[in-house]
Design a protein around this motif. Structure first.
Motif, PDB file in Angstrom:
ATOM      1  N   LEU A  60      19.736  -7.193 -41.838  1.00 26.28           N
ATOM      2  CA  LEU A  60      19.697  -5.821 -42.358  1.00 26.28           C
ATOM      3  C   LEU A  60      18.512  -5.331 -42.602  1.00 26.28           C
ATOM      4  N   MET A  61      17.526  -6.239 -43.117  1.00 26.56           N
ATOM      5  CA  MET A  61      16.233  -5.697 -43.106  1.00 26.56           C
ATOM      6  C   MET A  61      15.608  -4.946 -41.876  1.00 26.56           C
ATOM      7  N   ILE A  62      16.094  -5.447 -40.630  1.00 24.68           N
ATOM      8  CA  ILE A  62      15.834  -4.828 -39.453  1.00 24.68           C
ATOM      9  C   ILE A  62      15.847  -3.088 -39.490  1.00 24.68           C
ATOM     10  N   ALA A  63      17.096  -2.903 -39.856  1.00 25.51           N
ATOM     11  CA  ALA A  63      17.433  -1.183 -40.168  1.00 25.51           C
ATOM     12  C   ALA A  63      16.189  -0.642 -40.849  1.00 25.51           C
ATOM     13  N   ALA A  64      15.722  -1.301 -42.186  1.00 27.57           N
ATOM     14  CA  ALA A  64      14.761  -0.624 -42.858  1.00 27.57           C
ATOM     15  C   ALA A  64      13.318  -0.609 -42.079  1.00 27.57           C
ATOM     16  N   TYR A  65      12.944  -1.916 -41.606  1.00 33.25           N
ATOM     17  CA  TYR A  65      11.687  -2.080 -41.191  1.00 33.25           C
ATOM     18  C   TYR A  65      11.324  -1.388 -39.796  1.00 33.25           C
ATOM     19  N   VAL A  66      12.302  -1.322 -39.124  1.00 33.35           N
ATOM     20  CA  VAL A  66      12.141  -0.495 -37.670  1.00 33.35           C
ATOM     21  C   VAL A  66      12.615   1.161 -38.011  1.00 33.35           C
ATOM     22  N   GLY A  67      13.596   1.279 -38.962  1.00 37.54           N
ATOM     23  CA  GLY A  67      14.048   2.761 -38.987  1.00 37.54           C
ATOM     24  C   GLY A  67      13.184   3.418 -39.799  1.00 37.54           C
ATOM     25  N   ILE A  68      12.411   3.167 -40.646  1.00 40.09           N
ATOM     26  CA  ILE A  68      11.680   3.843 -41.615  1.00 40.09           C
ATOM     27  C   ILE A  68      10.339   4.628 -40.637  1.00 40.09           C
ATOM     28  N   PRO A  69       9.697   3.788 -39.875  1.00 36.45           N
ATOM     29  CA  PRO A  69       8.389   4.410 -39.094  1.00 36.45           C
ATOM     30  C   PRO A  69       9.029   5.368 -38.036  1.00 36.45           C
ATOM     31  N   ILE A  70      10.298   4.798 -37.482  1.00 35.77           N
ATOM     32  CA  ILE A  70      10.791   5.713 -36.459  1.00 35.77           C
ATOM     33  C   ILE A  70      11.436   6.970 -36.982  1.00 35.77           C
ATOM     34  N   LEU A  71      12.252   6.824 -38.080  1.00 39.79           N
ATOM     35  CA  LEU A  71      12.561   8.256 -38.622  1.00 39.79           C
ATOM     36  C   LEU A  71      11.690   9.106 -39.072  1.00 39.79           C
ATOM     37  N   MET A  72      10.460   8.633 -39.491  1.00 42.44           N
ATOM     38  CA  MET A  72       9.217   9.368 -39.917  1.00 42.44           C
ATOM     39  C   MET A  72       8.477  10.054 -38.746  1.00 42.44           C
ATOM     40  N   TYR A  73       8.522   9.426 -37.645  1.00 45.12           N
ATOM     41  CA  TYR A  73       7.724  10.019 -36.368  1.00 45.12           C
ATOM     42  C   TYR A  73       7.603  11.094 -36.247  1.00 45.12           C
ATOM     43  N   PRO A  74       8.768  11.810 -36.057  1.00 46.55           N
ATOM     44  CA  PRO A  74       8.860  13.073 -35.655  1.00 46.55           C
ATOM     45  C   PRO A  74       7.863  14.074 -36.569  1.00 46.55           C
ATOM     46  N   ILE A  75       7.968  13.801 -37.856  1.00 46.10           N
ATOM     47  CA  ILE A  75       7.312  14.480 -38.845  1.00 46.10           C
ATOM     48  C   ILE A  75       5.693  14.007 -38.659  1.00 46.10           C
ATOM     49  N   LEU A  76       5.523  12.619 -38.786  1.00 43.37           N
ATOM     50  CA  LEU A  76       4.153  12.436 -39.179  1.00 43.37           C
ATOM     51  C   LEU A  76       3.462  12.332 -37.772  1.00 43.37           C
ATOM     52  N   SER A  77       4.035  12.499 -36.624  1.00 43.83           N
ATOM     53  CA  SER A  77       3.210  12.700 -35.275  1.00 43.83           C
ATOM     54  C   SER A  77       2.743  14.222 -35.091  1.00 43.83           C
ATOM     55  N   THR A  78       3.204  15.063 -35.772  1.00 41.31           N
ATOM     56  CA  THR A  78       2.772  16.211 -35.954  1.00 41.31           C
ATOM     57  C   THR A  78       1.435  16.435 -36.180  1.00 41.31           C
ATOM     58  N   TYR A  79       1.193  15.435 -37.272  1.00 42.08           N
ATOM     59  CA  TYR A  79      -0.070  15.607 -37.870  1.00 42.08           C
ATOM     60  C   TYR A  79      -1.109  14.485 -37.543  1.00 42.08           C
ATOM     61  N   ASN A  80      -0.748  13.189 -36.988  1.00 41.93           N
ATOM     62  CA  ASN A  80      -1.785  12.239 -36.361  1.00 41.93           C
ATOM     63  C   ASN A  80      -0.566  11.354 -35.586  1.00 41.93           C
ATOM     64  N   LYS A  81      -0.479  11.835 -34.183  1.00 43.87           N
ATOM     65  CA  LYS A  81       0.165  11.170 -33.223  1.00 43.87           C
ATOM     66  C   LYS A  81      -0.153   9.768 -33.206  1.00 43.87           C
ATOM     67  N   GLY A  82      -1.373   9.395 -33.127  1.00 43.55           N
ATOM     68  CA  GLY A  82      -1.653   7.935 -32.786  1.00 43.55           C
ATOM     69  C   GLY A  82      -1.451   7.096 -34.081  1.00 43.55           C
ATOM     70  N   LEU A  83      -1.763   7.375 -35.245  1.00 48.35           N
ATOM     71  CA  LEU A  83      -1.388   6.564 -36.478  1.00 48.35           C
ATOM     72  C   LEU A  83       0.297   6.761 -36.529  1.00 48.35           C
ATOM     73  N   ALA A  84       0.762   7.598 -36.516  1.00 49.93           N
ATOM     74  CA  ALA A  84       2.427   7.587 -36.394  1.00 49.93           C
ATOM     75  C   ALA A  84       2.853   6.860 -35.352  1.00 49.93           C
ATOM     76  N   LEU A  85       2.531   6.767 -33.946  1.00 48.69           N
ATOM     77  CA  LEU A  85       2.869   5.920 -33.004  1.00 48.69           C
ATOM     78  C   LEU A  85       2.455   4.400 -33.559  1.00 48.69           C
ATOM     79  N   GLY A  86       1.247   4.194 -33.844  1.00 52.04           N
ATOM     80  CA  GLY A  86       1.049   2.701 -34.515  1.00 52.04           C
ATOM     81  C   GLY A  86       1.861   2.137 -35.506  1.00 52.04           C
ATOM     82  N   SER A  87       2.443   3.221 -36.350  1.00 56.80           N
ATOM     83  CA  SER A  87       3.484   2.495 -37.304  1.00 56.80           C
ATOM     84  C   SER A  87       4.725   2.457 -36.777  1.00 56.80           C
ATOM     85  N   VAL A  88       5.057   3.078 -35.845  1.00 50.11           N
ATOM     86  CA  VAL A  88       6.315   2.674 -35.211  1.00 50.11           C
ATOM     87  C   VAL A  88       6.287   1.483 -34.451  1.00 50.11           C
ATOM     88  N   ALA A  89       5.251   1.132 -33.720  1.00 50.86           N
ATOM     89  CA  ALA A  89       4.984  -0.050 -32.904  1.00 50.86           C
ATOM     90  C   ALA A  89       4.872  -1.276 -33.783  1.00 50.86           C
TER      91      ALA A  89
END
Length: 232
Positions: A60-89
């Motif tokens: 179940l932890m996978i849902a949180a660990y993977v889901g959090i950065p993916i969910l925030m990516y559309p918002i955060l990538s607007t301001y810093n795509k590199g850091l947002a993509l790194g967070s997802v990776a």
């Protein structure tokens, strides 16, 4: 220079906050004391439900660990795509390590069942194999998984700091907590500390920040970013 943007989605902030809480709770319930005990070869098979339950919550932890950065990516990538993509990776890599940790945990359970069948016959073999599996599980859980997810948290807290999507004190505490957690994993990896009080103390700040951030996002959502936020 960016013009003022609309407030990011309340729904995304709410789900992110819930996932942060899920990550904390599943982390607590994924602990399997019987595996960490001295008689794990004997007791693991006798407490199979505890091992299975721990494995379930780790998944179940996978849902949180993977889901959090993916969910925030559309918002955060607007301001810093590199850091947002790194967070997802890093979040995805952490999810892979969680799966590896669960596999090792289930292998320990299988080993315990086999040990119960043969008794003390070839006990040294089982002790050696079990010790290697436990060592591998500790390195996967407390070094590989922790490092990758904490690095994901560090990157999105960098964006929070740049944009003030959450209060600066909250993002700064996340950056400090992430750094301390990375330090804890590295010190554990080189055997300077164990899974002891020092390790727990170094990880408390990031756990507390995660809890406060979750509550903030659920209640307040994201702030409007400042006009001087820079996109990349």
């Amino acid at each position: 220079m960016l013009t003022k943007r609309a407030n990011p989605g309340k729904r995304s902030a709410l789900i992110t906050g819930v996932l942060l809480l899920v990550g904390l709770l599943t982390g607590i319930f994924s602990v399997v004391p019987v595996i960490d005990g001295a008689d794990y070869l004997v007791k693991s098979s006798l407490n199979e439900n505890q091992v299975i339950t721990g494995s379930f919550f780790q998944l179940l932890m996978i849902a949180a660990y993977v889901g959090i950065p993916i969910l925030m990516y559309p918002i955060l990538s607007t301001y810093n795509k590199g850091l947002a993509l790194g967070s997802v990776a890093f979040g995805i890599i952490a999810g892979v390590f969680i799966i590896i940790g669960v596999i090792i945990l289930l292998l320990l359970l299988t080993l315990s069942h086999e040990f119960a069948k043969v008794g003390t016959l070839n006990e040294s073999y089982f002790q050696t194999l079990g010790g290697l599996l436990r060592e591998g599980r500790d390195l996967v859980n407390h070094v590989a998984t922790t490092l990758t997810f904490v690095l994901a948290m560090f990157l999105y807290n960098c964006i929070f700091y740049q944009t003030k999507l959450v209060p600066r004190w909250l993002s700064v505490s996340g950056l400090i907590g992430s750094t301390l957690s990375v330090l804890a994993s590295l010190l554990f990896m080189i055997r300077f500390i164990g899974l002891d009080e020092a390790y727990m103390i170094l990880n408390i700040p990031i756990a507390f920040q995660q809890l406060v951030l979750a509550i903030w996002l659920i209640i307040k959502g994201f702030n409007r970013p400042t006009q001087d936020s820079v996109s990349y």
